[in-house]
Design an enzyme around this catalytic site. Structure first.
Site, PDB file in Angstrom:
ATOM      1  N   ASP A 129      -3.383   3.284   8.014  1.00 27.07           N
ATOM      2  CA  ASP A 129      -2.205   3.718   7.259  1.00 27.07           C
ATOM      3  C   ASP A 129      -1.901   5.190   7.512  1.00 27.07           C
ATOM      4  O   ASP A 129      -1.534   5.945   6.601  1.00 27.07           O
ATOM      5  CB  ASP A 129      -2.390   3.444   5.768  1.00 27.07           C
ATOM      6  N   ASP A 156      -9.980  -0.279   3.802  1.00 22.15           N
ATOM      7  CA  ASP A 156      -8.803  -0.932   4.376  1.00 22.15           C
ATOM      8  C   ASP A 156      -9.084  -1.348   5.810  1.00 22.15           C
ATOM      9  O   ASP A 156      -9.829  -0.670   6.524  1.00 22.15           O
ATOM     10  CB  ASP A 156      -7.640   0.077   4.346  1.00 22.15           C
ATOM     11  N   HIS A 203       4.356   0.990   4.299  1.00 24.87           N
ATOM     12  CA  HIS A 203       3.002   0.671   3.825  1.00 24.87           C
ATOM     13  C   HIS A 203       1.943   1.002   4.877  1.00 24.87           C
ATOM     14  O   HIS A 203       0.751   1.005   4.558  1.00 24.87           O
ATOM     15  CB  HIS A 203       2.888  -0.783   3.361  1.00 24.87           C
ATOM     16  N   HIS A 216      -6.781  -1.197   7.922  1.00 26.12           N
ATOM     17  CA  HIS A 216      -5.858  -0.347   8.670  1.00 26.12           C
ATOM     18  C   HIS A 216      -6.034   1.113   8.264  1.00 26.12           C
ATOM     19  O   HIS A 216      -6.533   1.412   7.177  1.00 26.12           O
ATOM     20  CB  HIS A 216      -4.417  -0.793   8.404  1.00 26.12           C
ATOM     21  N   HIS A 276       0.803  -1.221   0.000  1.00 25.87           N
ATOM     22  CA  HIS A 276       0.000   0.000   0.000  1.00 25.87           C
ATOM     23  C   HIS A 276       0.837   1.273   0.000  1.00 25.87           C
ATOM     24  O   HIS A 276       0.293   2.370  -0.176  1.00 25.87           O
ATOM     25  CB  HIS A 276      -0.973   0.001   1.181  1.00 25.87           C
ATOM     26  N   GLU A 329      -2.014  -5.011  -2.187  1.00 29.63           N
ATOM     27  CA  GLU A 329      -1.709  -5.989  -1.140  1.00 29.63           C
ATOM     28  C   GLU A 329      -2.172  -7.418  -1.448  1.00 29.63           C
ATOM     29  O   GLU A 329      -2.402  -8.215  -0.545  1.00 29.63           O
ATOM     30  CB  GLU A 329      -2.256  -5.538   0.227  1.00 29.63           C
ATOM     31  N   ASP A 386      -6.907  -6.521   2.259  1.00 29.85           N
ATOM     32  CA  ASP A 386      -7.083  -6.964   3.646  1.00 29.85           C
ATOM     33  C   ASP A 386      -8.297  -6.302   4.300  1.00 29.85           C
ATOM     34  O   ASP A 386      -8.630  -6.617   5.453  1.00 29.85           O
ATOM     35  CB  ASP A 386      -5.816  -6.779   4.477  1.00 29.85           C
ATOM     36  N   ASP A 433      -7.422  -1.840  -0.276  1.00 31.39           N
ATOM     37  CA  ASP A 433      -6.500  -2.862   0.220  1.00 31.39           C
ATOM     38  C   ASP A 433      -7.305  -4.146   0.396  1.00 31.39           C
ATOM     39  O   ASP A 433      -8.347  -4.142   1.064  1.00 31.39           O
ATOM     40  CB  ASP A 433      -5.907  -2.397   1.554  1.00 31.39           C
TER      41      ASP A 433
END
Length: 299
Positions: free
Chosen positions: A126, A122, A139, A124, A99, A271, A228, A226
């Site tokens: 980030d 996402d 990332h 996360h 990412h 990702e 994930d 992303d």
């Protein structure tokens, strides 16, 4: 959406420690992304992959950020290429890679808009900087960098900073935030829909509110997705899986609603790690979601 599209691969895994995500663009192409887009009547130009030099993954003694110089170089190239795609009048679709490539994608896009909106789909945030990052992995920093926070050589890629405003960002699907990220979200009043909100409100309401919120204040919207963000059951081939994520069907609904809005002006999918995947399942999920984002319908 713009029916002329340029696909650009960024096979980089330097933003984190786990190998394999550099093969993400190849896996997505193997899952027939170009054919899927052409079936939706897009005129597709595949620009291939940016060449990535191998790196030893060490943290420089002068700073705590892993592979900083290499990541600056790649994102500078990416920023220039995305800029050219937009100047040519094409929709940029960027394939990652980790990412950290969002730093270059957004740098190349944001100069074309007065108020670029960003949907950060996402698990996360980030939103780390070198002061808050537990790992030094870049990332985990691209959204912060795009907001003008972080190492100046990262924030000034494209020769301007910041690229986006905190009030023009919506995070969707977050369920793993570091303490520094939580503090920054509160400080900057960044709009966020964690899994708690998705569970309580439902994905339909989340996307309706996101579209309405960004439509009122932006002149273009970039989707940074992303894989994930999805639950590991649906997308196992990612480097930082987090249980309790967005379902496959919820994600299709989100992409379908974004397509209906007609507001998405650029996108990146990142990702995908084939080494950790099951028979290219995650890349196929990515391409299926792209299908929904670009107007694919059952009937």
């Amino acid at each position: 959406m713009n029916k002329k599209m340029s696909i650009l691969g960024v096979p980089m895994d330097l933003g984190q420690m786990r190998r394999g995500v550099d093969m993400g663009p190849s896996a997505i192409r193997y899952a027939d992304v170009t054919k899927r887009m052409e079936k939706l009547f897009y005129e597709v130009e595949d620009l291939g992959d940016i060449t990535i030099k191998r790196n030893n993954g060490m943290i420089d003694d002068t700073h705590p950020l892993r592979n900083l110089q290499a990541i600056i170089e790649v994102n500078t190239i990416l920023s220039d290429l995305v800029d050219k795609v937009i100047k040519k009048g094409n929709f940029p679709l960027v394939l990652g890679g980790d990412h950290s490539i969002a730093i270059g994608t957004i740098a190349g896009i944001a100069k074309h808009y007065d108020n670029l909106g960003v949907i950060w789909y996402d698990a996360h945030g980030d939103l780390n900087t070198k002061e808050t990052s537990p790992s030094g992995n870049i990332h985990g920093m691209p959204l912060a960098v795009s907001l003008g926070l972080g190492h100046p050589h990262l924030t000034n890629i494209g020769s301007y900073s910041p690229k986006i405003k905190p009030e023009n960002v919506v995070i969707i699907g977050a369920r793993d935030l570091d303490q520094g990220e939580k503090a920054l979200i509160r400080e900057k009043n960044i709009k966020i829909y964690t899994m708690h909100e998705i569970d309580r409100l439902g994905m339909t309401k989340v996307i309706e509110e996101t579209v309405m919120y960004l439509k009122e204040r932006t002149d273009g919207i970039h989707l940074s997705l992303d894989l994930d963000s999805l639950d590991p059951h649906d997308a196992p081939g990612v480097g930082t899986p987090v249980l309790g994520g967005i379902s496959y069907r919820e994600s299709h609904l989100a992409m379908e609603m974004f397509a209906e809005s007609g507001l998405i002006t650029s996108a990146e999918f990142v990702e995908v790690n084939p080494i950790l995947d099951e028979r290219n399942k995650t890349a196929e999920v990515a391409v299926a979601l792209m299908g929904s984002l670009f107007g694919e319908k059952l009937i």
